[in-house]
Design a protein around this motif. Structure first.
Motif, short mmCIF file in Angstrom:
data_model
loop_
_atom_site.label_atom_id
_atom_site.label_comp_id
_atom_site.label_asym_id
_atom_site.label_seq_id
_atom_site.Cartn_x
_atom_site.Cartn_y
_atom_site.Cartn_z
N UNK A 1 36.98 67.47 14.27
CA UNK A 1 37.26 68.17 15.52
C UNK A 1 36.49 67.44 16.61
N UNK A 2 37.21 66.88 17.53
CA UNK A 2 36.60 66.03 18.54
C UNK A 2 36.83 66.65 19.93
N UNK A 3 35.74 67.18 20.50
CA UNK A 3 35.79 67.76 21.85
C UNK A 3 35.27 66.68 22.80
N UNK A 4 36.16 66.14 23.58
CA UNK A 4 35.78 64.98 24.37
C UNK A 4 35.37 65.37 25.79
N UNK A 5 34.37 64.66 26.30
CA UNK A 5 33.81 64.95 27.63
C UNK A 5 34.32 63.90 28.62
N UNK A 6 34.27 64.22 29.89
CA UNK A 6 34.58 63.23 30.93
C UNK A 6 36.03 62.79 30.96
N UNK A 7 36.95 63.63 30.45
CA UNK A 7 38.37 63.25 30.49
C UNK A 7 38.90 63.32 31.91
N UNK A 8 38.47 64.35 32.63
CA UNK A 8 39.10 64.68 33.92
C UNK A 8 38.17 64.40 35.10
N UNK B 1 29.34 69.38 9.51
CA UNK B 1 28.39 68.80 10.46
C UNK B 1 28.92 68.96 11.87
N UNK B 2 28.01 69.13 12.80
CA UNK B 2 28.36 69.15 14.22
C UNK B 2 27.35 68.24 14.92
N UNK B 3 27.84 67.18 15.56
CA UNK B 3 26.92 66.27 16.24
C UNK B 3 27.35 66.05 17.68
N UNK B 4 26.38 65.65 18.50
CA UNK B 4 26.66 65.31 19.89
C UNK B 4 26.61 63.79 20.02
N UNK B 5 27.61 63.25 20.68
CA UNK B 5 27.64 61.81 20.93
C UNK B 5 27.43 61.62 22.43
N UNK B 6 26.24 61.12 22.77
CA UNK B 6 25.88 61.02 24.19
C UNK B 6 26.34 59.70 24.79
N UNK C 1 31.36 66.40 18.11
CA UNK C 1 32.13 65.93 16.95
C UNK C 1 31.74 66.75 15.72
N UNK C 2 32.73 67.42 15.15
CA UNK C 2 32.47 68.27 13.99
C UNK C 2 33.41 67.86 12.86
N UNK C 3 32.95 67.98 11.62
CA UNK C 3 33.79 67.56 10.51
C UNK C 3 33.89 68.61 9.42
N UNK D 1 40.12 78.68 10.84
CA UNK D 1 41.31 78.90 10.00
C UNK D 1 41.41 77.89 8.86
N UNK D 2 40.88 76.69 9.07
CA UNK D 2 41.09 75.61 8.10
C UNK D 2 39.87 75.32 7.24
N UNK D 3 38.85 76.19 7.33
CA UNK D 3 37.58 75.83 6.66
C UNK D 3 37.72 75.64 5.15
#
Ligand SMILES: [Zn+2]
Length: 266
Positions: free
Chosen positions: A115-122, A24-29, A47-49, A103-105
């Motif tokens: 896999x958590x790609x976070x926004x607004x860190x910087x 799954x791949x979801x967007x967390x707004x 966020x992907x799992x 690689x890990x699928x």
């Protein structure tokens, strides 16, 4: 940077790249009223799992995918209000996460990966307007939640060196020691020197505060940090490969690694 067309295109690129390899791949707004523009910015964590629900142990791998709107460390003051490209500060961790998704699928069935790609860190300019995506995530943790986390930030530097970061270490010394001795035994001691580096205020802090031990893998000795010079020519495929290989080995050979929670006395 958040609020631009480039940001939307980058989000689409990440989602499209990892989708084939994840369940799954979801967007967390989430939104933030930004002091600089005096307006509300809408941002998205990605966020992907893989195998999240059925796993015995769950690891959160994270990196920030936004880049900084200010080159405030640039030698030329005229550049201080220009956005940086963030090749190392942001994109390097994202690159490794995207490749790990591939690689890990087919990893061990006992392991769940988020896999958590976070926004607004910087975003900034100051720390009270940074780490925004992870703050939001930590307040809205998934169920089941991760057992531990590994943060990748600024790991694309040529000849990358990732010493032990203090805050992550304090969150669970045994876990961090286990990881460092494992990668050392597997030939990565040049990349992961077994000594303390900087004490970072980074995306691992909101997670640690919510009880998720999280290590910060970061090479903060990087001269172009927060300057217009943080461009791809400063990065090295070999460095990205070493970080990715070390993590692949850890996650495939220690698929059900158990982080033992620390007692109330530490
Ligand atoms: Zn930064």
């Amino acid at each position: 940077m958040p609020g631009t067309k480039a940001h939307l295109l980058c989000r689409k690129y990440i989602v499209d790249t990892i989708k084939p390899y994840c369940d799954s791949v979801t967007l967390q707004q989430f939104t933030h009223f930004w002091s600089v523009s005096q307006s509300t910015l809408t941002m998205h964590n990605i966020i992907a799992t893989q195998n999240w629900k059925d796993a015995k142990e769950r690891v959160l791998l994270l990196a920030h995918w936004d880049s900084r709107p200010f080159a405030d460390q640039d030698k030329n003051p005229a550049n201080h209000d220009k956005p940086i490209l963030g090749a190392d500060d942001g994109a390097s961790g994202v690159a490794v996460l995207m490749e790990l998704a591939k690689a890990l699928q087919n990893h061990h069935p006992g392991l769940g990966i988020m896999f958590f790609f976070t926004d607004g860190e910087d975003l900034g300019p100051n720390i009270d307007e940074m780490l925004l995506g992870t703050d939001y995530f930590a307040d809205h943790l998934p169920s089941p939640k991760p057992n531990y986390g590994i943060l990748l930030d600024m790991i694309g530097n040529k000849g990358v060196k990732v010493p032990i970061e203090q805050e992550g270490y304090n969150s669970n010394p045994r876990f961090v020691n286990d990881f460092y001795s494992f990668v050392d035994k597997n030939g990565f001691s040049g990349t992961f020197p077994d000594k303390f580096g900087y004490d970072m205020e980074d995306d691992h802090i909101p997670l640690i505060q919510k009880g998720i031990p999280t290590m910060d893998l970061i090479d903060f000795d990087y001269a172009p940090w927060h300057t217009l010079g943080d461009t791809v020519d400063k990065c090295s495929a070999e460095s990205l490969g070493k970080i990715g290989d070390a993590l692949t080995l850890w996650l495939t050979q220690k698929p059900v690694y158990k982080v033992v929670p620390m007692g109330p006395t530490g």
